[in-house]
Write a protein that holds these residues in place. Structure first.
Motif, mmCIF file in Angstrom:
data_model
loop_
_atom_site.group_PDB
_atom_site.id
_atom_site.type_symbol
_atom_site.label_atom_id
_atom_site.label_comp_id
_atom_site.label_asym_id
_atom_site.label_seq_id
_atom_site.Cartn_x
_atom_site.Cartn_y
_atom_site.Cartn_z
ATOM 1 N N GLU A 157 -2.186 12.123 0.187
ATOM 2 C CA GLU A 157 -1.874 10.946 0.991
ATOM 3 C C GLU A 157 -2.420 11.047 2.405
ATOM 4 O OE1 GLU A 157 -0.654 8.197 -0.056
ATOM 5 O OE2 GLU A 157 0.211 8.765 -1.972
ATOM 6 N N ASP A 178 1.876 13.291 -2.826
ATOM 7 C CA ASP A 178 2.916 12.536 -3.527
ATOM 8 C C ASP A 178 2.456 12.287 -4.958
ATOM 9 O OD1 ASP A 178 5.344 11.265 -3.829
ATOM 10 O OD2 ASP A 178 4.826 9.514 -2.649
ATOM 11 N N LEU A 234 4.523 1.778 3.669
ATOM 12 C CA LEU A 234 3.891 1.475 2.393
ATOM 13 C C LEU A 234 2.546 0.833 2.712
ATOM 14 C CD1 LEU A 234 6.976 -0.071 0.542
ATOM 15 C CD2 LEU A 234 6.245 2.318 0.622
ATOM 16 N N HIS A 258 1.980 2.938 -3.458
ATOM 17 C CA HIS A 258 3.214 3.108 -2.691
ATOM 18 C C HIS A 258 4.235 2.036 -3.076
ATOM 19 C CE1 HIS A 258 0.669 5.017 0.760
ATOM 20 N NE2 HIS A 258 0.757 5.813 -0.304
ATOM 21 N N ARG A 314 5.645 2.798 -6.533
ATOM 22 C CA ARG A 314 6.631 3.878 -6.456
ATOM 23 C C ARG A 314 7.933 3.407 -5.821
ATOM 24 N NH1 ARG A 314 2.115 8.164 -4.491
ATOM 25 N NH2 ARG A 314 1.215 8.477 -6.552
#
Length: 164
Positions: free
Chosen positions: A25, A43, A88, A93, A96
């Protein structure tokens, strides 16, 4: 961190991170007194457990030691997850964050809503009702989102609890 060093670090570490089924990330390099601090943020859709993080940290350390990308200066390495309060910014993102309450800064104001579904064009949201009113559905296109950040919920029901 210079763009060249950032690109070299990303090129060196991204295959290693991807081999673990994770997304690289962010890479942050900063000064901490006389030393440098290299923070690697990773992540995945399933999250990140401590054992995997420690294993990845050792592998990244070995990879950095075997290369010259960090030069001769000492540095501290930290490998971690993005944390709950990260913005985000990528489609993954939002995926998730499905089921989570999110604060959106939209082109036309602010909105706090729960993400129900994500597709290529935008988000299906549930806007909580106020003062006894029912929640309402709302569609938001990605083009309308200026900023978004997950809201911390201390009494949020876990997905596993809901399925049981």
């Amino acid at each position: 961190m210079s763009t060249t060093q950032s690109d070299r670090l990303r090129g060196l570490l991204e295959p290693l991170v991807a081999a673990k089924g994770l997304d690289l990330e962010e890479i942050e390099l900063s000064r901490a007194g006389k030393r440098r601090m290299l923070r690697i943020i990773v992540d995945s859709d399933e999250g990140l457990d401590l054992d995997l993080c420690a294993e990845l940290s050792r592998e990244i350390s070995d990879q950095l030691d075997a290369s010259d990308v960090m030069g001769e200066d000492e540095y501290n390495l930290e490998v971690s997850s993005p944390g709950a309060d990260r913005p985000l910014t990528e489609h993954r993102h939002y995926v998730r964050a499905t089921g989570r309450l999110v604060k959106f800064q939209l082109t036309e104001g602010e909105l706090v809503a729960r993400i129900l579904e994500v597709d290529d064009e935008g988000l299906d949201l549930e806007v909580p009702g106020v003062k006894g009113r029912k929640a309402t559905a709302r569609r938001v296109a990605f083009a309308e989102v200026v900023k978004a950040r997950v809201e911390i919920e201390f009494n949020r029901k876990d997905k596993k609890e809901e399925e049981a």
